[in-house]
Design an enzyme around this catalytic site. Structure first.
Site, PDB file in Angstrom:
ATOM      1  CG  HIS A 171       6.246  -5.199   6.454  1.00  0.00           C
ATOM      2  ND1 HIS A 171       5.150  -5.857   6.961  1.00  0.00           N
ATOM      3  CD2 HIS A 171       5.964  -3.882   6.492  1.00  0.00           C
ATOM      4  CE1 HIS A 171       4.257  -4.958   7.314  1.00  0.00           C
ATOM      5  NE2 HIS A 171       4.722  -3.755   7.051  1.00  0.00           N
ATOM      6  NE  ARG A 186       6.112  -0.018   6.335  1.00  0.00           N
ATOM      7  CZ  ARG A 186       5.890   0.412   5.084  1.00  0.00           C
ATOM      8  NH1 ARG A 186       6.807   1.066   4.429  1.00  0.00           N
ATOM      9  NH2 ARG A 186       4.735   0.159   4.488  1.00  0.00           N
ATOM     10  NE  ARG A 213       4.124   2.002  11.009  1.00  0.00           N
ATOM     11  CZ  ARG A 213       3.904   1.155  10.003  1.00  0.00           C
ATOM     12  NH1 ARG A 213       2.821   1.265   9.268  1.00  0.00           N
ATOM     13  NH2 ARG A 213       4.782   0.224   9.712  1.00  0.00           N
ATOM     14  CD  GLU A 237      -2.242   0.311   9.670  1.00  0.00           C
ATOM     15  OE1 GLU A 237      -1.619  -0.123   8.697  1.00  0.00           O
ATOM     16  OE2 GLU A 237      -1.691   0.550  10.759  1.00  0.00           O
ATOM     17  CG  ASN A 293       0.660  -1.680   2.194  1.00  0.00           C
ATOM     18  OD1 ASN A 293       0.319  -1.338   1.076  1.00  0.00           O
ATOM     19  ND2 ASN A 293       1.778  -1.274   2.754  1.00  0.00           N
ATOM     20  CG  ASP A 294      -1.866  -3.765   7.675  1.00  0.00           C
ATOM     21  OD1 ASP A 294      -1.774  -4.980   7.416  1.00  0.00           O
ATOM     22  OD2 ASP A 294      -0.999  -3.139   8.305  1.00  0.00           O
ATOM     23  NE  ARG A 328       0.970  -6.274   4.505  1.00  0.00           N
ATOM     24  CZ  ARG A 328       1.341  -5.114   5.038  1.00  0.00           C
ATOM     25  NH1 ARG A 328       0.581  -4.515   5.951  1.00  0.00           N
ATOM     26  NH2 ARG A 328       2.435  -4.522   4.674  1.00  0.00           N
ATOM     27  CB  CYS A 336       1.848   6.107   4.121  1.00  0.00           C
ATOM     28  SG  CYS A 336       1.021   5.256   5.463  1.00  0.00           S
TER      29      CYS A 336
HETATM   30  C1  PEP Z   1      -0.109  -0.150   5.419  1.00  0.00           C
HETATM   31  O1  PEP Z   1      -0.628  -1.045   6.074  1.00  0.00           O
HETATM   32  O2  PEP Z   1      -0.560   0.257   4.333  1.00  0.00           O
HETATM   33  C2  PEP Z   1       1.135   0.496   5.894  1.00  0.00           C
HETATM   34  C3  PEP Z   1       1.624   1.559   5.295  1.00  0.00           C
HETATM   35  O3  PEP Z   1       1.775  -0.070   6.940  1.00  0.00           O
HETATM   36  P1  PEP Z   1       2.624  -1.425   6.834  1.00  0.00           P
HETATM   37  O4  PEP Z   1       2.762  -1.768   5.382  1.00  0.00           O
HETATM   38  O5  PEP Z   1       3.932  -1.174   7.477  1.00  0.00           O
HETATM   39  O6  PEP Z   1       1.786  -2.390   7.591  1.00  0.00           O
HETATM   40 MG    MG Z   2      -0.023  -1.370   8.110  1.00  0.00          MG
END
Ligand code: PEP
Ligand code: MG
Length: 539
Positions: free
Chosen positions: A188, A293, A329, A427, A450-451, A461, A498
């Site tokens: 993040h 976020r 979110r 996710e 991402n997740d 990650r 996203c």
């Molecule tokens: C993701 O997981 O792709 C996402 C957008 O949420 P975050 O990166 O905040 O976990």
């Molecule tokens: Mg996420």
């Protein structure tokens, strides 16, 4: 001159002085206070002291640099006396029962955003002055002297690692770049650097000796240059100028549609982490906010943000977006995003642990406060609510039940709210596999790549050693995205992405062909994404 290699996570060039980040500095903590009147008195005393300091500086500058050079201190003095500024600080102390430092920092941020977004060049330039007087006040309030104030000029921050809670509190105006030893591309902190659009390098073998030295962060080549020679400095300044010119060219795309050469349109929205990012989203012509976020409102504070504080933040975003879609979110705390007051246990596998919707469903009072704030703010714009880390239909049903309880209590109090769209983040592989059923329960899906990559490929990650294995282009991920789009569309759900992959221009065509309805990216990626879309023809 020394050249050190690292890994670039945000492209761009930064030139400036290096400052070692020390955990206790640069942060204004939000603290609850009991005695409001004495906190206001504390602010007034600091204000008087600031005026005294400025007066002395004015006299000194008059002697040393003359009238025109000294005028700035007069402007600062006038700003300190501005009724709107003073009322805002006092109001924040009163209504939020917080320390004067926090109230000044918030007011400084708000006012400087306001100035920065004005059309008039003179007013725009006042943004830095508001920041300056706020910092002076904070220094006085916290007892540190101007000489020791670490961030009184824009710097390249050097740190072992940066937590999202630290990054989120940094003064963006004073940040040229990040250089860290640890960290991963998908953390993040990296995402925040992208949102702020500042060059950033990780995996750099940093040294305390560099503190205070001039350096160049080359985010294109992943190198850090300490004590550059005149020649290198000139070269990099030219490169920086070229960058700015390219950015300028992208500005021509403002106001244009996100449409392919053969007429396929797609929404391009912005990901934001806090209220002040909205200015950045707007100046890059975002069609909406695809991911706010909200957990960043909970970081860097020492207590839960109240319903009122959250309401104000959501309302401000909704109002500033003026009717454009704003997808907020709900709290996704846990894993790398930690706040002490949640008292979360240390976990073996935090990414797979007690986080996000799991916390909200097991501590419904926290969740309800946020939902009330969101619904109340919905009356002031076009808000949609999205839920993170969903793995089951049961969770969505529980969310709906809690949401209807919150709506009922608002109805009883005759508080107005709009009928908001509800969506879930896709996710987890589980959410992908049941997306046909989830689609019947919600209005939209937003794919968190991402997740989704982390959970599908079993790759943490946060672990820098695994960066090379973290392959968001893996066929498993792309097939999942397609499956989610098809399942969503069958039930009339729109589908967006996203996660960071949304900004990957090598996949833009693929996403368009899959039928993705929306891509939500960091504000600074919007116009280059628009450019790519407008140059694409689908197969
Ligand atoms: C993701 O997981 O792709 C996402 C957008 O949420 P975050 O990166 O905040 O976990
Ligand atoms: Mg996420």
């Amino acid at each position: 001159m020394v050249r050190i290699n690292g890994k670039s996570i945000v492209k761009g060039i930064a030139i400036g002085r290096i400052m070692k980040f020390s955990k206790s500095e640069n942060q204004v903590k939000r603290e609850k206070i009991n005695d409001i009147e004495s906190e206001i008195k504390r602010y007034e005393t600091a204000n008087a002291e600031a005026k005294k300091q400025l007066n002395t500086l004015h006299e000194k500058a008059l002697k040393e640099v003359g009238e025109s050079g000294a005028a700035i201190f007069e402007v600062h003095e006038m700003m300190l006396e501005d009724d709107d500024y003073m009322d805002s600080v006092k109001n924040i102390i009163r209504t939020q029962e917080v320390n004067a430092e926090f109230a000044v920092a918030t007011t400084g941020d708000n006012f400087s955003e306001l100035f920065a977004s004005m059309d008039d060049e003179y007013m725009k330039a006042r943004a830095a002055d508001v920041k300056d007087i706020s910092e002076r006040l904070i220094r006085i309030l916290s007892g540190s002297s101007a000489e020791t104030d670490a961030m009184n000029e824009p710097v390249i921050i050097m740190a072992e690692d940066l937590a999202p809670s630290e990054t989120v509190q940094m003064d963006k105006e004073k940040l040229l770049a990040f250089v860290t030893r640890l960290g991963s591309s998908n953390s993040h902190t990296a995402i925040l650097a992208r949102t702020m659009n500042i060059p950033a390098l990780i995996n750099v073998d940093i040294s305390d000796d560099w503190n205070g030295k001039t350096a160049i962060v080359d985010g294109y080549n992943g190198t850090l240059i300490i004590d550059p020679t005149e020649e290198v400095l000139k070269l990099m300044e030219a490169r920086q100028k070229e960058d700015q010119e390219n950015q300028q060219l992208l500005q021509d795309l403002k106001g244009k549609e996100n449409i392919t050469l053969d007429g396929h349109e797609i929404n391009v929205y912005a990901n934001i982490g806090n209220v002040s990012d909205v200015a950045h989203a707007l100046s890059n012509d975002a069609g909406g906010i695809g991911l706010f976020r909200s957990e960043f409102l909970y970081l860097g504070t020492d207590d839960f943000p109240s319903e009122e504080e959250q309401f104000k933040a959501y309302r401000t975003v909704a109002e500033n977006m003026a009717g454009k879609k704003v997808i907020i979110r709900t709290l996704d705390i846990g894993a790398d995003k930690q706040a002490d007051y949640f008292n979360l246990d240390k976990e073996e596998n935090p990414a797979m642990g007690y986080r996000a919707i799991r916390i909200c469903l097991s501590q419904p009072e926290i969740f309800k406060t946020q939902l009330r704030a969101l619904l109340r703010a919905s009356a002031f714009g076009n808000i949609s609510i999205m839920f993170p880390m969903i793995i089951s239909l049961e969770e969505v049903k529980q969310i709906r039940e809690i949401l209807s309880q919150v709506k009922k209590s608002l109805d009883e109090q005759e508080i107005v709210y709009h009928d908001v769209e509800i969506g879930v983040m896709i996710e987890t592989p589980a959410a992908v596999m049941i997306s046909d059923e989830l689609a019947k329960e919600v209005d939209f899906f937003s794919i968190g790549t991402n997740d989704l990559t982390q959970y599908t490929l079993a790759i943490d990650r946060q672990n820098p050693k695994l960066d090379a294995f973290y392959d968001s282009h893996h066929p498993a991920i792309l097939k999942m995205i397609k499956q989610v789009v098809d399942n969503g569309h069958k039930e009339g759900c729109w589908v967006g992405i996203c996660g960071e992959l949304a900004a990957d221009l090598t996949l833009t065509k693929t996403f368009l062909e899959m039928g993705i309805d929306e891509l939500s990216v960091s504000p600074s990626s919007i116009l280059s994404l628009r450019k790519t879309i407008r140059e694409t023809t689908l197969n």
